[in-house]
Write a protein that holds these residues in place. Structure first.
Motif, PDB file in Angstrom:
ATOM      1  N   SER A  38      67.025 -40.409 -46.950  1.00 60.36           N
ATOM      2  CA  SER A  38      65.749 -41.126 -46.954  1.00 60.36           C
ATOM      3  C   SER A  38      64.613 -40.332 -46.324  1.00 60.36           C
ATOM      4  CB  SER A  38      65.905 -42.461 -46.219  1.00 60.36           C
ATOM      5  OG  SER A  38      66.433 -42.256 -44.911  1.00 60.36           O
ATOM      6  N   MET A  98      64.791 -56.370 -51.281  1.00 58.69           N
ATOM      7  CA  MET A  98      66.047 -56.547 -50.565  1.00 58.69           C
ATOM      8  C   MET A  98      66.825 -57.779 -51.041  1.00 58.69           C
ATOM      9  SD  MET A  98      66.562 -53.922 -48.819  1.00 58.69           S
ATOM     10  CE  MET A  98      68.057 -54.492 -48.001  1.00 58.69           C
ATOM     11  N   ASP A 133      71.749 -50.922 -45.375  1.00 58.61           N
ATOM     12  CA  ASP A 133      71.150 -49.583 -45.421  1.00 58.61           C
ATOM     13  C   ASP A 133      72.000 -48.645 -46.276  1.00 58.61           C
ATOM     14  OD1 ASP A 133      68.730 -49.547 -44.099  1.00 58.61           O
ATOM     15  OD2 ASP A 133      69.623 -49.305 -42.111  1.00 58.61           O
ATOM     16  N   VAL A 161      71.758 -49.508 -50.015  1.00 58.13           N
ATOM     17  CA  VAL A 161      70.519 -49.001 -50.611  1.00 58.13           C
ATOM     18  C   VAL A 161      70.669 -47.524 -50.951  1.00 58.13           C
ATOM     19  CG1 VAL A 161      68.090 -48.471 -50.156  1.00 58.13           C
ATOM     20  CG2 VAL A 161      69.001 -50.732 -49.597  1.00 58.13           C
ATOM     21  N   ASP A 162      71.294 -46.747 -50.060  1.00 58.49           N
ATOM     22  CA  ASP A 162      71.513 -45.330 -50.347  1.00 58.49           C
ATOM     23  C   ASP A 162      72.455 -45.139 -51.527  1.00 58.49           C
ATOM     24  OD1 ASP A 162      69.856 -43.863 -48.624  1.00 58.49           O
ATOM     25  OD2 ASP A 162      71.211 -44.129 -46.933  1.00 58.49           O
ATOM     26  N   VAL A 211      68.958 -56.478 -53.671  1.00 60.15           N
ATOM     27  CA  VAL A 211      70.066 -55.717 -53.081  1.00 60.15           C
ATOM     28  C   VAL A 211      71.174 -56.660 -52.607  1.00 60.15           C
ATOM     29  CG1 VAL A 211      70.724 -54.203 -51.164  1.00 60.15           C
ATOM     30  CG2 VAL A 211      68.598 -53.775 -52.432  1.00 60.15           C
ATOM     31  N   TYR A 235      64.236 -50.283 -54.116  1.00 54.43           N
ATOM     32  CA  TYR A 235      65.178 -51.269 -53.581  1.00 54.43           C
ATOM     33  C   TYR A 235      64.747 -51.794 -52.214  1.00 54.43           C
ATOM     34  CZ  TYR A 235      68.450 -50.458 -57.384  1.00 54.43           C
ATOM     35  OH  TYR A 235      69.037 -50.386 -58.622  1.00 54.43           O
ATOM     36  N   GLU A 236      64.130 -50.942 -51.399  1.00 59.20           N
ATOM     37  CA  GLU A 236      63.679 -51.415 -50.088  1.00 59.20           C
ATOM     38  C   GLU A 236      62.624 -52.519 -50.234  1.00 59.20           C
ATOM     39  OE1 GLU A 236      64.233 -47.863 -46.835  1.00 59.20           O
ATOM     40  OE2 GLU A 236      62.508 -47.731 -48.176  1.00 59.20           O
ATOM     41  N   LYS A 288      71.966 -45.556 -42.581  1.00 57.20           N
ATOM     42  CA  LYS A 288      71.463 -44.616 -43.582  1.00 57.20           C
ATOM     43  C   LYS A 288      72.358 -43.382 -43.670  1.00 57.20           C
ATOM     44  CE  LYS A 288      66.622 -46.084 -43.207  1.00 57.20           C
ATOM     45  NZ  LYS A 288      65.232 -45.679 -42.891  1.00 57.20           N
ATOM     46  N   ARG A 303      65.055 -45.506 -53.732  1.00 61.93           N
ATOM     47  CA  ARG A 303      65.153 -46.191 -52.439  1.00 61.93           C
ATOM     48  C   ARG A 303      63.907 -47.040 -52.181  1.00 61.93           C
ATOM     49  NH1 ARG A 303      66.495 -46.877 -47.132  1.00 61.93           N
ATOM     50  NH2 ARG A 303      68.629 -46.116 -47.202  1.00 61.93           N
ATOM     51  N   THR A 304      62.745 -46.498 -52.483  1.00 59.41           N
ATOM     52  CA  THR A 304      61.505 -47.257 -52.311  1.00 59.41           C
ATOM     53  C   THR A 304      61.540 -48.544 -53.139  1.00 59.41           C
ATOM     54  OG1 THR A 304      60.240 -45.242 -51.867  1.00 59.41           O
ATOM     55  CG2 THR A 304      58.995 -47.180 -52.567  1.00 59.41           C
TER      56      THR A 304
END
Length: 354
Positions: free
Chosen positions: A219, A308, A70, A73-74, A311, A304-305, A15, A301-302
């Motif tokens: 995050s 996954m 990670d 995603v950022d 992603v 894409y998390e 992250k 971020r929420t």
């Protein structure tokens, strides 16, 4: 006007924190979205997850894939658009390793040892010795840049020596191996000096670093940002609220200069200097402004998390696009160097070239 091409990258360390954001990531998003006067994109942008580069300082690979996801995603949360900017892992585009090997023949170890950035790394990491790969990591960076025909390299002033090595390698390759149809295979990339906003760590150290535990992550939710901000170092001479403070030496005020409006900064500086503003209230306001800027990133971020697989598909598609461009470059390189099927000697291995 021809669109310039940029390649930028980061080592996958998991992250990202505010230092990554202000030092590079928000600039990447701006370059991705910048348009020329004719309405076309000013830059073609490629973003590299530099997982090979992690091996120059550590041979542990257990977390590299998880850290890569990670970080990806950022990137997506910050606004990197996969439709505009391929994102890919270095290790999954094998042409990086091939071009690195060929470029290694074009530069001496003595030249690499004179690299001032390398000397600083050896000092900062307290290294008694280094691997060949660490010595040669500027050559791998050169391969990263030139593989995609990047002609603009956004860097801080401390990274200019790396760009100069890339320019030297491109020049030497072109002189030794002109392409039979159009001469130079590589343009010599120009450095684009970027005044990155370097953020000090919460402890007042030179920079944010996860290893020092002085970071605010992109995050982090608002309550965590506030909790961490309460620990931030301030002016040691301002012990109580009514004490006169010195904003110019305060870590928190350095954050205000990036995340607060000019009017707010002026008011905060005056309140600090007069003693009317205490550090607790100053930190609360700073934390609120940081969280306000991070709010859309947290929302993305929420998203894409929770997706996954999407992603991972973005990553795989970016790698496919990167491989197409990389292989085209390598075909030009092999032709210029007279390597490959049409030029191989079958007698050495007693095999066919086909």
């Amino acid at each position: 006007m021809a669109t310039a091409r940029i390649l930028s990258g980061m080592r996958p360390t998991g992250k990202l924190h505010l230092g990554h954001y202000t030092g590079a990531l928000e600039n990447w998003v701006a370059q991705q979205n910048q348009c020329s006067a004719d309405g076309n994109r000013a830059y073609d942008t490629y973003f590299l997850i530099a997982d090979y580069h992690t091996l120059t300082t550590s041979l542990s690979t257990d977390d590299v894939y998880a850290h890569s996801l990670d970080m990806l995603v950022d990137w997506l949360a910050a606004g990197i658009d996969p439709e505009k900017s391929p994102m890919f892992r270095q290790s999954q585009v094998k042409q990086h390793a091939e071009l690195f090997l060929l470029f290694s023949m074009l530069i001496t170890s003595a030249r690499l040892e004179r690299n001032p950035t390398l000397k600083e790394q050896v000092r900062d990491l307290h290294m008694d010795s280094m691997s060949y790969g660490h010595l040669g990591y500027p050559v791998l960076q050169s391969a990263d840049i030139l593989l995609y025909k990047a002609n603009v390299v956004p860097v801080g002033e401390d990274q200019i020596p790396h760009v100069e090595i890339t320019r030297e390698i491109a020049r030497k390759f072109n002189n030794h191996f002109p392409h039979p149809l159009y001469g130079n295979v590589f343009a010599e990339p120009e450095p684009k000096i970027t005044k990155f906003a370097r953020l000090a760590g919460l402890d007042g150290k030179a920079k944010m670093s996860k290893s020092l535990g002085n970071t605010i992550f992109l995050s982090d939710p608002p309550d965590e940002v506030l909790r961490k901000m309460r620990t931030a170092v301030t002016d040691t001479q301002k012990v109580r609220k009514n004490d006169a403070g010195r904003p110019e030496v305060c870590t928190v005020f350095s954050y205000h200069k990036r995340f607060s409006t000019p009017e707010q900064c002026e008011e905060i500086a005056a309140g600090c200097q007069s003693g009317a503003l205490g550090c607790v209230d100053c930190k609360k306001q700073c934390a609120a402004n940081i969280s306000a800027e991070l709010a859309p990133l947290l929302e993305r971020r929420t998203y894409y998390e929770a997706r996954m697989d999407e992603v991972k598909n973005i990553l795989f598609e970016g790698e496919a696009k990167a491989r197409t461009v990389a292989e085209q470059t390598m075909q030009e390189v092999r032709t210029a160097m007279k390597l490959g099927e049409a030029n191989c000697s079958a007698t050495f291995f007693n095999t066919s070239c086909s």
